[in-house]
Design an enzyme around this catalytic site. Structure first.
Site, mmCIF file in Angstrom:
data_model
loop_
_atom_site.group_PDB
_atom_site.id
_atom_site.type_symbol
_atom_site.label_atom_id
_atom_site.label_comp_id
_atom_site.label_asym_id
_atom_site.label_seq_id
_atom_site.Cartn_x
_atom_site.Cartn_y
_atom_site.Cartn_z
ATOM 1 N N CYS A 146 -27.839 11.355 39.401
ATOM 2 C CA CYS A 146 -29.229 11.461 39.861
ATOM 3 C C CYS A 146 -29.986 10.275 39.253
ATOM 4 O O CYS A 146 -29.778 9.927 38.099
ATOM 5 C CB CYS A 146 -29.853 12.787 39.426
ATOM 6 S SG CYS A 146 -28.994 14.185 40.156
ATOM 7 N N CYS A 149 -31.965 10.547 35.899
ATOM 8 C CA CYS A 149 -31.335 11.283 34.797
ATOM 9 C C CYS A 149 -30.442 10.376 33.971
ATOM 10 O O CYS A 149 -29.550 9.715 34.504
ATOM 11 C CB CYS A 149 -30.518 12.449 35.347
ATOM 12 S SG CYS A 149 -29.573 13.322 34.091
ATOM 13 N N SER A 265 -32.211 22.200 41.176
ATOM 14 C CA SER A 265 -32.936 20.949 40.977
ATOM 15 C C SER A 265 -33.264 20.355 42.336
ATOM 16 O O SER A 265 -32.496 19.581 42.889
ATOM 17 C CB SER A 265 -32.075 19.980 40.155
ATOM 18 O OG SER A 265 -31.884 20.508 38.868
HETATM 19 N N1 SAH Z 1 -26.880 19.172 36.372
HETATM 20 C C1 SAH Z 1 -27.743 20.289 36.421
HETATM 21 C C2 SAH Z 1 -28.209 20.776 35.058
HETATM 22 C C3 SAH Z 1 -28.524 19.738 34.012
HETATM 23 S S1 SAH Z 1 -29.967 18.754 34.300
HETATM 24 C C4 SAH Z 1 -28.931 19.978 37.314
HETATM 25 O O1 SAH Z 1 -29.110 18.830 37.693
HETATM 26 O O2 SAH Z 1 -29.649 20.912 37.637
HETATM 27 C C5 SAH Z 1 -31.284 19.895 33.886
HETATM 28 C C6 SAH Z 1 -32.627 19.550 34.529
HETATM 29 O O3 SAH Z 1 -33.249 18.415 33.898
HETATM 30 C C7 SAH Z 1 -32.511 19.192 35.994
HETATM 31 O O4 SAH Z 1 -33.492 19.801 36.773
HETATM 32 C C8 SAH Z 1 -32.696 17.693 35.967
HETATM 33 O O5 SAH Z 1 -33.081 17.226 37.193
HETATM 34 C C9 SAH Z 1 -33.732 17.519 34.875
HETATM 35 N N2 SAH Z 1 -33.826 16.148 34.374
HETATM 36 C C10 SAH Z 1 -32.838 15.249 34.244
HETATM 37 N N3 SAH Z 1 -33.308 14.076 33.757
HETATM 38 C C11 SAH Z 1 -34.625 14.232 33.570
HETATM 39 C C12 SAH Z 1 -35.656 13.367 33.097
HETATM 40 N N4 SAH Z 1 -35.427 12.122 32.712
HETATM 41 N N5 SAH Z 1 -36.923 13.861 33.035
HETATM 42 C C13 SAH Z 1 -37.177 15.143 33.413
HETATM 43 N N6 SAH Z 1 -36.238 16.000 33.869
HETATM 44 C C14 SAH Z 1 -34.971 15.546 33.966
HETATM 45 FE FE1 SF4 Z 2 -26.011 15.392 36.548
HETATM 46 FE FE2 SF4 Z 2 -28.040 17.172 36.559
HETATM 47 FE FE3 SF4 Z 2 -28.360 14.683 35.552
HETATM 48 FE FE4 SF4 Z 2 -28.095 15.016 38.176
HETATM 49 S S1 SF4 Z 2 -29.787 15.784 36.873
HETATM 50 S S2 SF4 Z 2 -27.039 13.440 36.924
HETATM 51 S S3 SF4 Z 2 -26.626 16.685 38.271
HETATM 52 S S4 SF4 Z 2 -27.016 16.265 34.743
#
Ligand code: SAH
Ligand code: SF4
Length: 413
Positions: A146, A149, A265
């Site tokens: 993503c 992330c 998400s």
């Molecule tokens: N892979 C799963 C769970 C882990 S991420 C998922 O994507 O749902 C957990 C949450 O944190 C997700 O909603 C993700 O989109 C969010 N997240 C990831 N990076 C982030 C960031 N830099 N700022 C805010 N939320 C973030």
């Molecule tokens: Fe993986 Fe969740 Fe991060 Fe997307 S937001 S890269 S699914 S950990």
């Protein structure tokens, strides 16, 4: 716009390597952490106990490991004294190794952990007035990339074992001093019932750390089964939430076989934006995803599905987007609440955080449509502990880690 055209999208069965569930250690002993009763029984039988003994000892040891938090056979007072060294020679009860523990001024705690084969991952504990939430990782890194992330940028990915997943919860209980004390009461229902979440700091679990839990379904399921078992860690499934980026083919199984709360998400209301920021959307689109949500076993007005929505400045945060979000939730008749997450920036991310005014306005529009839309306040910022953005593990790399990354890079070409 970020170019995502060449990005590989993994299939429903993820190709990441997985460590063996039953792990022989360097010292020849077998680590029991993460194993269910039946496997412990089979191991005891294979080591020479007769079937009846193996079953009884497995039940006792299981209780000591997961319900009492024992890490040493010597404390297992209902097992014959002569038998304890026999067990200790052959078996061990491990924990993930703690590399670093940090404590934020707001009470948030973060641990950098290491697997026995040297991979780093993190867990975070977030105390609130009425609950304490542990944010648990399911993988080292993530294959899904993503765009916003940081975990998605990590090169090295492997599934965590059931032991490494349940081990996080056990480690948190160790650190918070929350194992029940007292006599051994195998099979005592009253005893199991008194160890509810009440009075404890650690009351809730979210599978929102590193990784995509539905790409590591079997191990997440095995770990959560132990967490939910009355004779295990005894946490109610209502206090556990699994967050997925939208692995549609696994969602029904998650509801049926694990039965925990679901968080999705979503992050965008149309194909173009979601394709860009959550590339898995090109495989499982918004319609399919929301249909799977509508069919999620156990979802109801009393048990709503949480839609996570990371607020990215000028990307997905307009009034129009908020209205589209409401429209989608209505169209699919979803029992939903929305969690608005201010984007937690990291160097090179290429996105900015929406202004507080924008986030507030977005929240109001969703709220005025009768859908709860709280803004998740960032916690533990001073220790980089934002759930879902566990970045320090990747940044403060050891030399060995850099070497491994370099090797992964070579293998990828
Ligand atoms: N892979 C799963 C769970 C882990 S991420 C998922 O994507 O749902 C957990 C949450 O944190 C997700 O909603 C993700 O989109 C969010 N997240 C990831 N990076 C982030 C960031 N830099 N700022 C805010 N939320 C973030
Ligand atoms: Fe993986 Fe969740 Fe991060 Fe997307 S937001 S890269 S699914 S950990």
């Amino acid at each position: 716009m970020v170019d995502t055209a060449l990005m590989p999208i993994p299939g429903p069965v993820d190709p990441v390597p997985i460590a063996r569930a039953v792990t022989p250690r360097g010292d020849g002993r077998t680590d029991l952490l993460g194993l269910p009763r039946e496997t412990i029984r089979d191991l005891f039988a294979a080591a020479g106990l007769d079937p009846r003994q193996a079953k009884l000892r497995a039940k006792q040891v299981y209780h000591w490991i997961y319900h009492r938090g024992a890490t040493d056979f010597a404390v297992m007072t209902d097992i014959a004294k002569s038998m304890r060294p026999w067990l200790a020679e052959r078996f061990a009860i491990g924990r993930p190794e703690v590399i670093e523990a940090q404590h934020s001024i707001d009470g948030t705690r973060k641990w950098l952990l290491r697997t026995s084969d040297g991979h780093d991952f993190e867990m975070v504990f977030i105390p609130d007035a009425d609950r304490g939430t542990l944010c648990v990782s399911s993988q080292v890194g993530c294959t899904l990339n993503c765009r916003f992330c940081h975990t998605g940028t990590m090169k090295l990915v492997r599934n965590l074992t059931a032991g490494e997943i349940v081990g996080q919860v056990m480690l948190a209980r160790d650190a918070l001093g929350e194992w029940p004390k007292g006599a051994m009461d195998v099979g005592d229902e009253a005893d199991a019932a008194s160890y509810t979440a009440d009075g404890r700091l650690l009351t809730n679990i979210v599978m929102m750390g590193m990784g995509e839990p539905l790409y590591n379904f079997d191990n997440v399921k095995a770990a959560l089964n132990i967490v939910m078992d009355g004779d295990g860690l005894a946490l109610s499934k209502r206090r556990i939430t699994l967050s997925t980026s939208g692995v549609v083919p696994m969602m029904a199984r998650c509801g049926e076989e694990i039965g925990v709360n679901l968080a999705v998400s979503l992050h965008a209301t149309n194909k173009q934006i979601r394709d860009e920021i959550v590339p898995l959307n090109r495989k499982y689109g918004i319609e399919e995803l929301l249909e799977a949500c509508a069919a999620y076993p156990g979802a109801s007005n009393a048990r709503r599905i949480t839609f996570e929505y990371v607020m990215l400045k000028d990307k997905n945060d307009s009034d129009q987007h908020a209205r589209e979000l409401v429209e989608l939730i209505r169209r699919y008749k979803l029992p939903a609440k929305v969690n608005l997450i201010p984007f937690n920036p990291w160097p090179g991310a290429g996105y900015d955080t929406s202004t507080p005014e924008r986030v507030r306005r977005f929240s109001e529009i969703v709220f005025e449509a009768g859908i709860s839309a709280p803004v998740r306040t960032p916690r533990g910022r001073d220790i980089d502990a934002a759930c879902g953005q566990l970045k320090t593990a990747a940044e403060k790399k050891s030399r060995a880690q850099r070497d491994r990354d370099a090797r992964a890079e070579v293998l990828a070409h």
